[in-house]
Every structure is written in structure tokens, then in C-alpha cells.
Design an enzyme around this catalytic site. Structure first.
Site, PDB file in Angstrom:
ATOM      1  N   ARG A 102       0.857  -1.185   0.000  1.00  0.00           N
ATOM      2  CA  ARG A 102       0.000   0.000   0.000  1.00  0.00           C
ATOM      3  C   ARG A 102       0.890   1.232   0.000  1.00  0.00           C
ATOM      4  O   ARG A 102       1.689   1.434   0.910  1.00  0.00           O
ATOM      5  CB  ARG A 102      -0.919   0.002   1.224  1.00  0.00           C
ATOM      6  CG  ARG A 102      -1.825   1.214   1.262  1.00  0.00           C
ATOM      7  CD  ARG A 102      -3.173   0.943   1.880  1.00  0.00           C
ATOM      8  NE  ARG A 102      -3.116   0.722   3.317  1.00  0.00           N
ATOM      9  CZ  ARG A 102      -4.152   0.310   4.036  1.00  0.00           C
ATOM     10  NH1 ARG A 102      -5.302   0.048   3.468  1.00  0.00           N
ATOM     11  NH2 ARG A 102      -4.032   0.127   5.331  1.00  0.00           N
TER      12      ARG A 102
ATOM     13  N   SER B 139     -12.169  -4.455  -0.113  1.00  0.00           N
ATOM     14  CA  SER B 139     -12.466  -4.041   1.264  1.00  0.00           C
ATOM     15  C   SER B 139     -13.965  -3.922   1.457  1.00  0.00           C
ATOM     16  O   SER B 139     -14.664  -3.399   0.592  1.00  0.00           O
ATOM     17  CB  SER B 139     -11.850  -2.678   1.567  1.00  0.00           C
ATOM     18  OG  SER B 139     -10.457  -2.727   1.454  1.00  0.00           O
TER      19      SER B 139
ATOM     20  N   LYS C  43      -5.373   4.142   8.789  1.00  0.00           N
ATOM     21  CA  LYS C  43      -6.263   4.583   7.722  1.00  0.00           C
ATOM     22  C   LYS C  43      -7.249   5.553   8.339  1.00  0.00           C
ATOM     23  O   LYS C  43      -8.110   5.170   9.129  1.00  0.00           O
ATOM     24  CB  LYS C  43      -6.995   3.361   7.137  1.00  0.00           C
ATOM     25  CG  LYS C  43      -6.752   3.171   5.646  1.00  0.00           C
ATOM     26  CD  LYS C  43      -7.588   2.025   5.114  1.00  0.00           C
ATOM     27  CE  LYS C  43      -8.044   2.281   3.700  1.00  0.00           C
ATOM     28  NZ  LYS C  43      -8.888   1.194   3.188  1.00  0.00           N
TER      29      LYS C  43
END
Ligand code: NI
Lengths: 211, 211
Positions: B41, B110, B139
Site C-alpha cells: 500500500r 475491502s 487509515k
């Protein structure tokens, strides 16, 4: 589609200069005014948002039969079946992008030196965007390319050359006199109240230089 | 490769938690410690930099025969021939991504609600990442998913479920007791001084729950 692309008045989008207007309508106005090719540049937005904007702009550019190029993001270009992709020196390597994009899509590459221009041509670019030819606030990292260098690059490379960076109504003639195939414009069209007229006026200045 | 993926200890990278260490070495330490799948990521970096990091991590995951998943960026996944792609709710639509990725690559999605989980399954996901199951600072936009909802999602969907969000040494058992196929971890591995040991210790806790 890929041959005989008209790069003469190349619109690059920037939502930061349009105020609270809708980017899709702004692009349509620019098409009405005569821009010949459109590149969507989106930074700092989600992939979903970029994708949604690009799908809608593609409908408009298709309607006006003008090629649509995506900046940087091959995933978006593939997903919306754009006509091409434009990569800068901090994007994916040109030869990698060409392989994934296939031979039929337009591939543009930014260059600010003779070396970058020749490498882009070697690596499979269909055209190069050379700049910034004039100081600009749109791209913070823009390097300045003199008009002499622009002229030399145009002489050396065989693919079309588009001048970019700070080009407006007052300096567009200077850029065109170098012999380039087109000029790319952001604010000089999109920041104006009457976008169609802004495009039209730039196009008028450009006519005498069009082969 | 695509069947029988071991999702049990799923590492998601975040260069912000590793200090001044090299991300490639950190991933290799985690692989030595036993992580079974790796997702890269990267937010707020150039495409070129993401591509360069991903190419190097792919060499390492190949060496340890562990699948490599790219977060969000289909272009990077295609360019480095990653084993799969993971998309969130603000990325490209699942069905669009599946079509461009082809049937043989792993596609993760997700989900934070039952509806999103079922839609992901319907749209072609191979697994879903459900969370955040615990509060997390990684996040900012993470929605909280209760352990009850996680358990219900695992019961309803047929594809593997990976729990994500704030999972660490102290709460990993609670997440595993819901019956999920794996847990995704960022800081609980990558922020530790001894990354291999951190992965090993999480794996130990997880063993009794492994079918
Ligand atoms: Ni297993």
C-alpha cells in the site's frame, strides 16, 4: 485514430482553475471553442473519482470526435478505453507503459531536455510534450525549457512535439514560431469565464502557423 | 497460484511506520517471520516510485513463494505482474477491475458492511478484507466493524475473509475466534524493532485457530 492526430490546441484539465464550475461542462465548452485533443490530469483524488470523471469526459470527447488522453494513470486509461496516455518523468517508464497500452493507443511523454526527448521517441512515444516553455503555477516541479531548446528538439525528433507550460493569448505566437505541432494549455482556457471564446481566440492566433 | 492462498498472516505495508529502515528489507524480515501474503500500500508517492518499490518487493516475495498483492493501482499490478490487486470502496469498481485483471489474478475487496461484502463476492472478488475491527491510526477514513458483524459476514460469504484494522498481539485471538481465514496486520509487524519476531509471535497465537 492514432495517425493524423491534431495536436494543435491541446487542452489539459485542472479542476483547481475552474472555480465551482463542473469539469465536464468546462471541457465541453472548450471543445465547442475548438480544442483538438484533451488530456485529463487529476492529482490527489481517489481512483474511483478519477474513473468517474474520466468516463463522463470520454462521452463528451467522443461526441466531438476528439481524442482523450489520460495523464499518468494507465489503469484509468484502460478502464475507460481512452485514446491514449500521457506520462511524465516521475510516472511509469515509457517502454513498460507502451507494452501494457498496446501499439494502437496514443502514448505521450513529457520531456524537458534533448536527452529525454530522444529517449521518449526511442522508447515508443507517439508525441512528446515539451516544457515548461513559460513560467507556470500549475505544475510546481516544472523545469523551464527555452524556446531555443524547444526549436532544437522539434528539429531533432521525428514524432510530433507539443509545447506546454504557461502558454496564453500573449505568448502563444512565440511558442508556435518554434515549429511545434501544437500547444498545450490549461489556465488560458479553463480559468476564463468564457471558455469557448478563450479556446476560439487561441485558435485564431494559431491559424497562420498551421501547415 | 490462485487457489489455496494462505491468507492467515497478511502483511500490508506502510512506509510511515518503519522509520528510516528500508521497506524491501522490512518485508523480507516479515517473510522470514512467516507472513503468508503481502500487500503493498503506497499513498502519496509518484507512480514511478511505487513501480520501483513494487518491482523490488516482487523479487523478495517470489523468493519466499508468497503472493504479492498491490493496493488500489491496477497499473502497477499489471506492470510488475503482481499476483493480485486489492481495491477499496473509493477505488475502481470491482467488476471493472476484474475484467482488466483477468480471471487468474487474485482480487481482494475491502468491505465494512454485509452489503459491501456480498456485493464484492457477486462482482468477482476472490477474498474480502473486513474492517476496521479495532480502532487504528493507519487509515484515517476507516469505519469500525464489530466482531459480531465480522462473524456474520464470515458466515454469509463463500470467499475467504480477512480481518483488518488495529490487529495486534493482544487482540489477534479475538479476531481469529470469529472464524476468519486470516488477519491483516500493519504496525503490529512493521513498526517493531524485530520484525521477524513480531511476525513469528503473531503466527504462534494464530496456530490453534488454523484448520
Ligand atoms: Ni493453511
Amino acid at each position: 485514430m492514432k495517425n493524423n492526430i491534431d495536436y494543435s490546441l491541446y487542452l489539459v484539465t485542472d479542476r483547481e482553475v475552474i472555480g465551482n464550475r463542473n469539469i465536464i461542462s468546462c471541457v465541453e465548452e472548450a471543445l465547442i471553442g475548438g480544442v483538438t485533443i484533451v488530456q485529463i490530469r487529476e492529482k490527489n483524488t481517489s481512483t474511483k473519482n478519477f474513473y468517474n470523471i474520466a468516463i463522463k469526459i470520454k462521452e463528451v470527447t467522443d461526441k466531438y470526435k476528439v481524442p482523450l488522453i489520460i495523464n499518468d494513470r494507465l489503469d484509468i486509461a484502460l478502464a475507460i478505453n481512452a485514446d491514449g496516455l500521457h506520462v511524465g518523468q516521475s510516472d511509469m517508464p515509457t517502454e513498460v507503459v507502451r507494452q501494457l497500452l498496446g501499439p494502437d493507443k496514443i502514448l505521450g511523454v513529457s520531456a524537458a531536455t534533448m536527452e529525454e526527448a530522444l529517449k521518449a521517441q526511442r522508447d515508443g512515444a507517439d508525441y512528446i510534450g515539451v516544457g515548461a516553455v513559460f513560467p507556470t503555477s500549475n505544475k510546481n516541479d516544472a523545469r523551464i525549457v527555452s524556446l531555443d531548446l524547444l526549436r532544437n528538439i522539434k528539429k531533432e525528433v521525428k514524432i510530433p512535439v507539443v509545447a506546454i507550460g504557461g502558454i496564453n493569448q500573449r505568448n502563444i505566437v512565440k511558442a508556435m514560431e518554434t515549429g511545434v505541432d501544437g500547444v498545450a494549455v490549461i489556465s488560458a482556457i479553463l480559468s476564463k469565464e468564457n471558455i469557448a471564446d478563450a479556446a476560439r481566440n487561441l485558435k485564431k492566433k494559431w491559424q497562420p502557423y498551421h501547415l
